[in-house]
Design a protein around this motif. Structure first.
Motif, mmCIF file in Angstrom:
data_model
loop_
_atom_site.group_PDB
_atom_site.id
_atom_site.type_symbol
_atom_site.label_atom_id
_atom_site.label_comp_id
_atom_site.label_asym_id
_atom_site.label_seq_id
_atom_site.Cartn_x
_atom_site.Cartn_y
_atom_site.Cartn_z
ATOM 1 N N TYR A 100 0.826 -1.200 0.000
ATOM 2 C CA TYR A 100 0.000 0.000 0.000
ATOM 3 C C TYR A 100 0.863 1.253 0.000
ATOM 4 O O TYR A 100 1.770 1.423 0.798
ATOM 5 C CB TYR A 100 -0.896 -0.005 1.241
ATOM 6 N N GLU B 150 -7.593 2.412 8.279
ATOM 7 C CA GLU B 150 -6.431 1.966 9.027
ATOM 8 C C GLU B 150 -6.698 0.721 9.849
ATOM 9 O O GLU B 150 -5.816 -0.072 10.113
ATOM 10 C CB GLU B 150 -5.934 3.112 9.911
ATOM 11 N N PHE C 82 -6.233 -2.236 7.689
ATOM 12 C CA PHE C 82 -4.798 -2.336 7.413
ATOM 13 C C PHE C 82 -4.065 -3.002 8.568
ATOM 14 O O PHE C 82 -3.385 -4.015 8.410
ATOM 15 C CB PHE C 82 -4.280 -0.918 7.189
ATOM 16 N N MET D 217 -1.449 -7.397 11.417
ATOM 17 C CA MET D 217 -1.219 -8.033 12.713
ATOM 18 C C MET D 217 -1.572 -9.498 12.669
ATOM 19 O O MET D 217 -0.830 -10.358 13.139
ATOM 20 C CB MET D 217 -2.059 -7.341 13.801
ATOM 21 N N ILE E 232 8.031 -1.266 14.621
ATOM 22 C CA ILE E 232 7.374 -2.147 13.652
ATOM 23 C C ILE E 232 8.389 -3.100 13.051
ATOM 24 O O ILE E 232 8.152 -4.303 12.932
ATOM 25 C CB ILE E 232 6.698 -1.320 12.538
ATOM 26 N N MET F 54 7.856 -6.642 23.276
ATOM 27 C CA MET F 54 6.930 -6.389 22.182
ATOM 28 C C MET F 54 5.506 -6.209 22.698
ATOM 29 O O MET F 54 4.927 -7.095 23.309
ATOM 30 C CB MET F 54 6.977 -7.564 21.235
ATOM 31 N N GLU G 295 1.800 -5.705 21.407
ATOM 32 C CA GLU G 295 1.081 -5.804 20.134
ATOM 33 C C GLU G 295 0.156 -4.623 19.909
ATOM 34 O O GLU G 295 -0.055 -4.209 18.769
ATOM 35 C CB GLU G 295 0.328 -7.122 20.065
ATOM 36 N N VAL H 162 0.679 -1.599 20.780
ATOM 37 C CA VAL H 162 1.492 -0.488 20.286
ATOM 38 C C VAL H 162 1.771 -0.680 18.813
ATOM 39 O O VAL H 162 1.665 0.247 17.999
ATOM 40 C CB VAL H 162 2.815 -0.401 21.073
ATOM 41 N N ILE H 163 2.126 -1.885 18.483
ATOM 42 C CA ILE H 163 2.444 -2.165 17.087
ATOM 43 C C ILE H 163 1.222 -1.882 16.217
ATOM 44 O O ILE H 163 1.325 -1.275 15.148
ATOM 45 C CB ILE H 163 2.860 -3.645 16.920
ATOM 46 N N GLU H 164 0.080 -2.316 16.726
ATOM 47 C CA GLU H 164 -1.138 -2.119 15.952
ATOM 48 C C GLU H 164 -1.368 -0.635 15.693
ATOM 49 O O GLU H 164 -1.668 -0.220 14.577
ATOM 50 C CB GLU H 164 -2.316 -2.711 16.723
ATOM 51 N N LYS I 215 0.774 1.620 15.706
ATOM 52 C CA LYS I 215 1.808 2.121 14.790
ATOM 53 C C LYS I 215 1.438 1.806 13.359
ATOM 54 O O LYS I 215 1.646 2.599 12.448
ATOM 55 C CB LYS I 215 3.151 1.479 15.130
ATOM 56 N N PHE I 216 0.906 0.604 13.193
ATOM 57 C CA PHE I 216 0.484 0.225 11.845
ATOM 58 C C PHE I 216 -0.580 1.185 11.341
ATOM 59 O O PHE I 216 -0.554 1.622 10.188
ATOM 60 C CB PHE I 216 -0.060 -1.200 11.836
ATOM 61 N N GLU I 217 -1.491 1.488 12.243
ATOM 62 C CA GLU I 217 -2.575 2.393 11.844
ATOM 63 C C GLU I 217 -2.005 3.738 11.419
ATOM 64 O O GLU I 217 -2.357 4.291 10.372
ATOM 65 C CB GLU I 217 -3.551 2.575 13.009
ATOM 66 N N HIS J 116 0.909 4.376 10.441
ATOM 67 C CA HIS J 116 1.653 4.167 9.205
ATOM 68 C C HIS J 116 0.699 4.236 8.017
ATOM 69 O O HIS J 116 0.954 4.908 7.022
ATOM 70 C CB HIS J 116 2.342 2.807 9.267
ATOM 71 N N PHE J 117 -0.431 3.557 8.180
ATOM 72 C CA PHE J 117 -1.404 3.523 7.103
ATOM 73 C C PHE J 117 -1.898 4.928 6.794
ATOM 74 O O PHE J 117 -2.010 5.329 5.635
ATOM 75 C CB PHE J 117 -2.573 2.625 7.491
ATOM 76 N N ILE J 118 -2.197 5.631 7.860
ATOM 77 C CA ILE J 118 -2.771 6.966 7.641
ATOM 78 C C ILE J 118 -1.781 7.860 6.917
ATOM 79 O O ILE J 118 -2.136 8.580 5.978
ATOM 80 C CB ILE J 118 -3.192 7.569 8.990
ATOM 81 N N VAL J 119 -0.567 7.763 7.321
ATOM 82 C CA VAL J 119 0.446 8.572 6.648
ATOM 83 C C VAL J 119 0.506 8.202 5.184
ATOM 84 O O VAL J 119 0.510 9.054 4.286
ATOM 85 C CB VAL J 119 1.820 8.368 7.315
ATOM 86 N N LEU J 120 0.516 6.917 4.947
ATOM 87 C CA LEU J 120 0.597 6.465 3.565
ATOM 88 C C LEU J 120 -0.594 6.965 2.767
ATOM 89 O O LEU J 120 -0.463 7.427 1.635
ATOM 90 C CB LEU J 120 0.645 4.942 3.515
ATOM 91 N N ARG J 121 -1.753 6.835 3.421
ATOM 92 C CA ARG J 121 -2.963 7.215 2.709
ATOM 93 C C ARG J 121 -2.953 8.713 2.410
ATOM 94 O O ARG J 121 -3.304 9.145 1.325
ATOM 95 C CB ARG J 121 -4.188 6.843 3.534
#
Lengths: 659, 837
Positions: free
Chosen positions: A213, A228, A231, A236, A296, B777, B779, B781-783, B785-787, B789-794
């Motif tokens: 993406y 998101e 995503f 995960m 990440i 780790m 999870e 937090v990672i989640e 972060k993923f979100e 990340h996605f928003i930035v990408l979007r």
């Protein structure tokens, strides 16, 4: 029999454990998402219906999908255009949803406003002048044509970019399936229930889309990730569970090593799993390349680490993984570096026969490239890199031995060339951090492995190199370099138990003559981060102190190693004589005290040994008796000299900490 | 006929003339008898020939003569072929120029070049041969040639292109001409040089006058021309200077009537000599000029090396010696090499130049108060002293020569007597007189002086050399005891404080057998003082001698003693004390290990039987020494130690732990490591515990040596000599130097022998830390972060899309403008049409 039995037992256990884990995650995931979905008023019912719809359909389209997968040789998951996804018409404007998110979206808004304005103008114009719309269209068509041609020639089928993207765009957008979080939930549940089932390819496909993406041409994917939540959920879930799912499917145990894994590659399931697995692994690597956030990355790496054994089937991916992780290992910050190293190590230990050499070479090269500078900032980092390499090379000495030997010989070769030439440029080849770090790296390696292995050739070669370096740079200006050399020699001597005379290397430190009474103190200078003392410091008091204190430190290390040896008095004779002479001439009072203390301690120990020696009756050629001499005392720690040495060490640490 | 042949000597006269000469000597006799007034000329001629013979062949025995001849021939042919090669190569360079010139149409412009070049191959050849001579500047010149070539080419191109508009270009061409003229001048001068030089080499006799011309060329503004001129002259002189010393005719001789040929020869010689003198004067003058210093010195060095027998050699030697301590490395090396070659090739000049050089160097040392570059004294080491001078061989040679001469003389006389008539008596007398003169000349010019003379020269040389050495020693002593007043010049140049001491000691060591016994006591006294002087007496340690120098003093003292075995009875005990203490002072990087090993060898290894106390003290000290120092020094010490133990069976008690120290301990009961006198150290009471630690040494050869020494305890005290090892300390030292060890190590192969495999646990890293990383780790937090990340990408994507859209709309608006114009045009056209219509 026994083996097989244990294997099955393990498998059973594993599966149970896995299920429980997955269930737990499902439990956590489901309610929250549902609740979130509920909040979106109005859409809920449609969503539910749609999800139900998709459930039925998935079963139907599964077979098609799998057939496709089977036919697909290289594992790019096939697209199925007829896939009945939930056609959730969620045309909500994304910009509005989280408008206050970031500056970027702020600027997006502005642009949007501008567009509206401009469009208004255009519309007005179009209304006013109807002929213009015709003209516009014709011009646009022309433009498009030329543009697409350009793209064609540019990209040369590199990607599956279609001609006339923009013209078709509207159509395509309708074609693509938007995936909402409910679809994902259902799929996840399905996959947990039945890994072989049809949901996995879909999920993996979404996963792939998620990984690509924003970087790849989204248009080529049929799955559109709407928000998101989807995503992160996809990522995960797949990252956490994919390993378990594949293992369960194939019946591979957790402790499975490469050779036993290769056996699974002959089973019928393998044909089904292979493309999926490849897609998963490749997507992970893609993600690794694209994500920049440390946490990440650490997470992905740690997940990948558990699936390293799968990489055995995909050499090209393995190479990529090594490349990426070595890069992250060298450049990343602490935990990232550590976890990427663990991946490399895992590859090396799991896929020993194929990739060990590559790993060793790649890491060593990366280390060399990275150790050009040695400053206060990266002391720890270089230290860590060294430790990692030692760790990696210690995995299988049988195979790493030749590497170490070759690189030591290479170092020795450079040194001997330099000794012949003795030119300034040539000398620079030696007194740089790259060279010194390499030497200390191998010293560390030898130090670690000497106990369990016969590394005599490596040991003598490295001693020779270190002595050669010290020989090449006799000047006091290179005190830090020489200090390091002697330190390494002491270390090697301690770990190997051989005797390495270092006194002559250290006694030079006392020859410092630049210091006069009026020598000034400059502000604290860290000698440990340089190899050559800068000129302006040569006459400073700091430097004088540094000389004497390092001499004391190194000699005490040397003496403390042999403090109970029968020939300690003789060992200390010459240094003592010289230190005493030096002490007489020394004017600096604080230094005088420290030197005096050192002399007293050494003499004390000397007298002690002499006293003990008077009691014995064996001769120097009675090696067994000599070896047992004072062994009892050696084990005890309440030796005064030992305590003294500890205090010296502590002082030196506090000195370096002060800077 | 024969006469003519001999008079006009072709430059490459085959050296087998002597045979011819002997054959024709009877003819000569007749000739002499007939034309007795030409006797003077004859004598002259003879001298030439004999000299030539002597210089070229004197040092070779009969059977070597042939080989020599062959060699010379070969050399000549080689030279020729080389020249030819040069020609060919150069022609490639040269011809295009010519063709280019030919191609150039406008001779008016290039007339001077065209005129100069003249299209004649001979001149081009000259240029080339000149190149051959002046090697230094060849590349330079070629470059220049190429440059001009390029220029010419460019011109040619221009010319070809625009031949039509020639008139237009005349002014441009004029400019080019101007540019070229400077180059032309240079090229013309070069060609002139080459021409003259070649002519001289081809036929020196007839072209001897051109030397002056050449000398004249050397007065020029252009530095390059001057350099070229100097080098050409050098080449010419090197080639045409005869193998004898020119003696200008005395006034009396000048008065005498001589034949044309003699006249010619005389003229030739005097011109040669005068121009040579002028050349040398020029060189001396240039030597002072900074920009020509190097080249002038180089010329003089080459001349001294090539023609040390010729006139004015004294000036040459003086000039070369003057520069022997130059701060310029190149110049210094050059001078040293030249002096060295003068020393080694005494045959060329009979030792006289050697003496001159040595004397001058000695004066130089005196004048500079021993502050010179070490190289200037080091040349003495290449001196060759014939020890059996005046004994069997040279005498015989001389006898032979004398007998030959006598025979001829006798024959001549006999024949003369036969033909003597009263009227010719006067003539005869004259002849004998001339002959005496001739023989005197012969002797003065001959380079194989008799042994008496040689011995005399040699002793003079020796006394000059040793005088210099003593001067240096004395100087060292003085400066080390009384502080030097001046802030040394040498230290500012970057030399040591006693720059000359090192080579001086080396020289003393080398020539120690030639030292006069009278000097001996003095010398030993000096050495003792120098070796014993420690920096504790002096606040300024930089003034005292280094450890290596002190060790060298000890070595020289021992050498001197050994070479003059019973002549002196000096107590060397003090030197032992020095060595004993110097072992503590030694630093492996500051001091020279090979000197230390050498000292161990000369003093402990080769010496006489040591007394027990001393031997034991050294044994103990050497063992302790080996514990603190590197492997090469340690090995040298251990080898010596072993040797001492072998020689002194009683010292082997040190290997055994004998409580009570034994009856041998003598005066001192307890070992005292701090004692400065080996005799008072009480080493006999000690035990060599060092060996046990040394047997753990990382270097296998040292540990092996230590073990072998410690096993000597059980050796039968009677067997001693049988075990004497052959490795000397020096050899042992060299074998274990780091350089050598590294080389060995680089080429060594090694394989790993398995010794058990390790599991996968961590070796160096903290396993706990690794595990903690796992547990860290989170999870959620990672989640999140993923979100993010996605928003930035979007957003990025969105941004891109919106921008695209914006561009589209704006471009559409822009198109409208275009459209409007388009329409206007159309309308106008329509209007026009309408109007037209």
């Amino acid at each position: 029999m026994v083996e097989r039995l244990s294997d099955t037992v393990l498998k059973g256990n594993f599966m149970k454990g896995l299920k429980a884990e997955i269930r737990a995650t499902m439990k956590i995931l489901m309610p929250r998402d549902l609740g979130e979905a509920m909040k979106k008023s109005g859409v809920t019912t449609i969503d539910a219906a749609a999800s139900y719809n998709s459930l039925d359909n998935i079963y139907i389209e599964d077979d098609v999908n799998l057939v496709d997968v089977e036919s697909d040789g290289e594992g790019i998951l096939s697209e199925d255009p007829e896939c009945p996804y939930i056609s959730d018409i969620e045309t909500e404007n994304k910009g509005q949803d989280n408008g206050e998110r970031a500056a970027l979206s702020e600027s997006n808004k502005n642009i949007h406003l501008e567009i509206v304005e401009q469009k208004g103008k255009l519309d007005m114009l179009l209304e006013k002048v109807p002929k213009f719309s015709k003209y516009l269209e014709s011009r646009r068509a022309e433009l498009q044509k030329s543009e697409s041609e350009e793209i064609d020639s540019d990209e040369d089928g590199d990607t599956n970019y279609s001609n006339g993207v923009s013209s078709n765009e509207g159509m395509r957008l309708h074609d693509r399936r938007a995936i909402n979080s409910h679809t994902i939930d259902v799929w996840c549940w399905l996959v947990v229930e039945q890994p072989e089932g049809p949901a996995l390819p879909n999920l993996l496909h979404t996963f792939q889309a998620a990984c690509r993406y924003g970087f790849d041409s989204d248009e080529s994917h049929l799955h559109e990730i709407l928000d998101e939540k989807v995503f992160s959920k996809v990522l995960m879930f797949i990252l956490c569970e994919a390993d378990g799912i594949f293992r369960k499917w194939l019946g591979v145990s957790d402790s499975c090593r490469k050779d036993s894994f290769l056996k699974f590659m002959n089973t019928s399931e393998w044909k089904l799993v292979r493309p999926l697995m490849k897609s998963y692994l490749r997507s992970c690597l893609l993600l690794l390349n694209q994500v920049t956030d440390g946490q990440i990355l650490v997470f992905i790496l740690s997940r990948l680490r558990s699936s390293i054994v799968f990489f055995a089937a995909f050499p090209s991916l393995t190479e990529l993984l090594i490349k990426i992780s070595v890069h992250l290992w060298v450049t990343g910050e602490e935990s990232l570096s550590l976890s990427s190293f663990l991946v490399v190590r895992e590859i090396a230990s799991m896929l020993l026969s194929d990739w060990y050499d590559t790993c060793m070479m790649k890491t060593y090269k990366a280390f060399i490239a990275h150790s050009k500078f040695f400053e206060h900032g990266n002391l720890k980092k270089v230290e860590f890199l060294m430790n990692s390499i030692v760790e990696l090379y210690s995995l299988d000495l049988q195979r790493s031995y030749q590497h170490v030997f070759a690189s030591l010989q290479h170092l020795a070769n450079i040194l001997s060339q330099t000794m012949k030439a003795k030119k300034k440029e040539e000398l620079k080849k030696i007194h740089n951090w790259q060279y010194i770090n390499c030497v200390s790296l191998w010293v560390k390696f030898i130090d670690c492995n000497l106990k369990d292995h016969d590394l005599q050739p490596l040991l003598s070669l490295s001693i020779l190199i270190i002595k050669g370096i010290a020989h090449l740079f006799p000047s006091l200006r290179y005190l830090p370099l020489r200090f390091r050399c002697v330190q390494m020699l002491n270390q090697l001597s301690l770990s190997s138990g051989v005797f390495i005379p270092v006194a002559s290397l250290v006694l030079d430190f006392l020859e410092h003559k630049g210091c006069t009474a009026d020598a000034t103190r400059v502000k604290a200078f860290d000698f440990s981060t340089v190899l050559k003392v800068p000129k302006h410091l040569l006459k400073s008091r700091n430097f004088q102190e540094e000389c004497i204190l390092s001499a004391i430190e190194l000699l005490s290390a040397h003496f403390s190693q042999w403090r109970y040896h029968i020939s300690f008095p003789e060992l200390a004779t010459i240094p003592l004589v010289l230190f005493k002479r030096f002490h007489e001439k020394l004017s600096n009072e604080t230094l005088r005290r420290q030197v005096k203390r050192f002399i007293d301690q050494v003499e004390q120990n000397k007298e002690y040994i002499e006293r003990k020696r008077a009691e014995i009756s064996f001769s120097p050629n009675d090696h067994a008796a000599i070896d047992s001499f004072l062994q009892m005392e050696k084990s005890g720690s309440n030796c005064s000299f030992n305590q003294y040495y500890a205090s010296v060490q502590q002082k030196s640490h506090s000195r370096s900490a002060l800077r | 006929m024969g006469k003519k042949k001999k008079v006009i000597l072709p430059p490459q006269l085959p050296p087998d003339i002597p045979d011819e000469e002997i054959e024709v000597s009877e003819e000569d006799l007749d000739f002499v008898n007939k034309n007795i007034e030409y006797a003077g000329f004859l004598s002259k001629l003879d001298t030439n020939l004999i000299n030539r013979h002597v210089t070229r062949v004197a040092d070779y025995k009969e059977d070597e003569l042939e080989a020599l001849y062959e060699k010379k021939k070969k050399k000549a042919s080689l030279k020729k072929s080389k020249e030819e090669e040069g020609l060919q190569v150069d022609r490639v360079d040269a011809l295009p120029i010519k063709t280019l010139e030919g191609e150039l149409c406008y001779r008016t412009v290039e007339s001077n070049i065209a005129h100069k070049e003249n299209g004649s191959a001979s001149e081009v050849k000259d240029t080339d041969s000149d190149k051959g001579l002046v090697k230094l500047t060849k590349a330079q010149r070629r470059q220049k040639l190429k440059k001009s070539k390029k220029e010419a080419k460019r011109q040619a191109k221009e010319e070809v292109k625009e031949t039509v508009a020639e008139g237009l270009h005349s002014d441009v061409l004029a400019k080019v001409e101007e540019e070229l003229s400077a180059q032309d001048l240079f090229a013309r001068k070069k060609i002139k040089l080459a021409e003259v030089g070649m002519a001289l080499l081809e036929d020196p006799e007839s072209n001897i006058k051109s030397l002056k011309e050449l000398l004249h060329i050397c007065i020029d503004e252009d530095h390059n021309i001057i350099k070229l001129g100097l080098m050409s002259l050098l080449a010419v002189f090197k080639d045409i200077i005869p193998g004898y010393r020119i003696r200008l005719p005395t006034e009396k001789e000048l008065e005498m009537k001589v034949s044309k040929d003699v006249q010619k020869t005389r003229f030739y010689e005097s011109t040669l000599l005068n121009s040579y003198k002028a050349y040398l004067l020029k060189l001396m003058a240039f030597e002072k000029d900074l920009s020509f210093h190097c080249i002038a010195v180089r010329c003089m060095c080459i001349l001294l090396d090539a023609v040390p027998h010729f006139n004015f050699r004294e000036n040459l030697v003086a000039a070369v010696v003057r520069n022997i301590s130059s701060s310029d490395d190149v110049v210094r090396k050059l001078c040293c090499e030249t002096i060295r070659s003068v020393f080694t090739n005494e045959g060329k000049h009979g030792g006289l130049v050697t003496f001159e050089a040595v004397r001058l160097i000695a004066e130089l040392v005196k004048a500079h108060d021993c502050q010179l570059h070490p190289d200037s004294i080091e040349v003495f080491l290449s001196l060759v002293f014939d020890e059996d001078l005046g004994k069997s061989e040279p005498k015989e040679e001389k006898k032979e020569k004398i007998s030959k001469k006598k025979k001829r003389k006798q024959r001549l006389e006999q024949s003369n007597q036969l033909l003597v008539s009263e009227g010719k008596r006067r003539k005869h007398e004259l002849m004998t007189k001339t002959r005496e003169e001739l023989s005197a000349d012969l002797k003065s010019v001959s380079f194989a002086p008799d042994s008496d003379e040689r011995r005399r020269t040699q002793s003079e040389i020796l006394s000059a050399v040793f005088g210099t050495y003593f001067r240096i020693l004395k100087h060292c002593m003085n400066t080390s005891f009384q502080r030097p007043m001046m802030n040394d010049i040498s230290s500012s140049i970057g030399l040591g404080h006693h720059p000359l001491l090192g080579p001086c000691l080396m020289g003393l060591g080398k020539f120690s057998h030639l030292i006069d016994l009278d000097f001996m006591g003095d010398l030993m006294h000096c050495l003792k003082k120098l070796a014993g002087h420690s920096d504790s007496d002096n606040d300024n340690p930089s003034v005292s001698l280094t450890v290596s120098e002190k060790l060298q003093c000890c070595i020289v003292a021992f050498r001197v003693m050994r070479n003059n075995l019973d002549a002196l009875n000096v107590d060397l005990q003090e030197f032992y004390v020095q060595l004993y203490n110097l072992l503590l002072e030694y630093r492996p990087f500051r001091d020279r290990g090979d000197v230390l090993a050498e000292a161990l060898k000369t003093m402990l290894w080769e010496g006489k039987q040591h007394d027990m106390q001393r031997a034991a003290a050294f044994v103990k000290r050497l063992a302790t020494f080996a514990l603190s120092f590197g492997s090469s020094e340690g090995m040298a010490a251990l080898v010596t130690l072993k040797y001492l133990l072998l020689r002194n069976s009683k010292c082997r008690n040190l290997l055994e732990n004998d409580p009570g120290g034994g009856s041998l301990s003598g005066l001192v009961v307890k070992y005292n490591a701090d004692a400065t006198d080996p005799h008072l150290s009480g080493a006999l009471a000690s035990v060599l515990w060092e060996l046990s630690l040394l047997s753990k040494h990382y270097n296998p050869s040292i540990s092996g040596m230590a073990s072998s020494i410690s096993s000597m305890a059980s050796m039968n005290p009677l067997q001693t000599q049988a075990y004497l090892s052959t490795v000397s300390p020096l050899k042992a030292f060299e074998d274990l130097t780091i350089e050598r060890e590294l080389l060995k190590a680089v080429n060594r192969k090694s394989s790993f022998n398995k010794k058990g495999k390790r599991g996968s646990e961590f070796v160096i890293m903290d396993a706990e830390k690794v595990r903690s990383l796992e547990s860290e780790m989170d999870e959620d937090v990672i989640e999140r972060k993923f979100e993010e990340h996605f928003i930035v990408l979007r957003d990025i994507e969105e941004n891109e899309k919106l921008r695209l859209e914006l561009n589209k709309t704006t471009s559409a608006l822009r198109l409208y403008e275009e459209y409007k114009q388009h329409r206007k045009l159309k309308q106008k056209r329509k209007q026009k049409k309408q109007i037209g219509g």
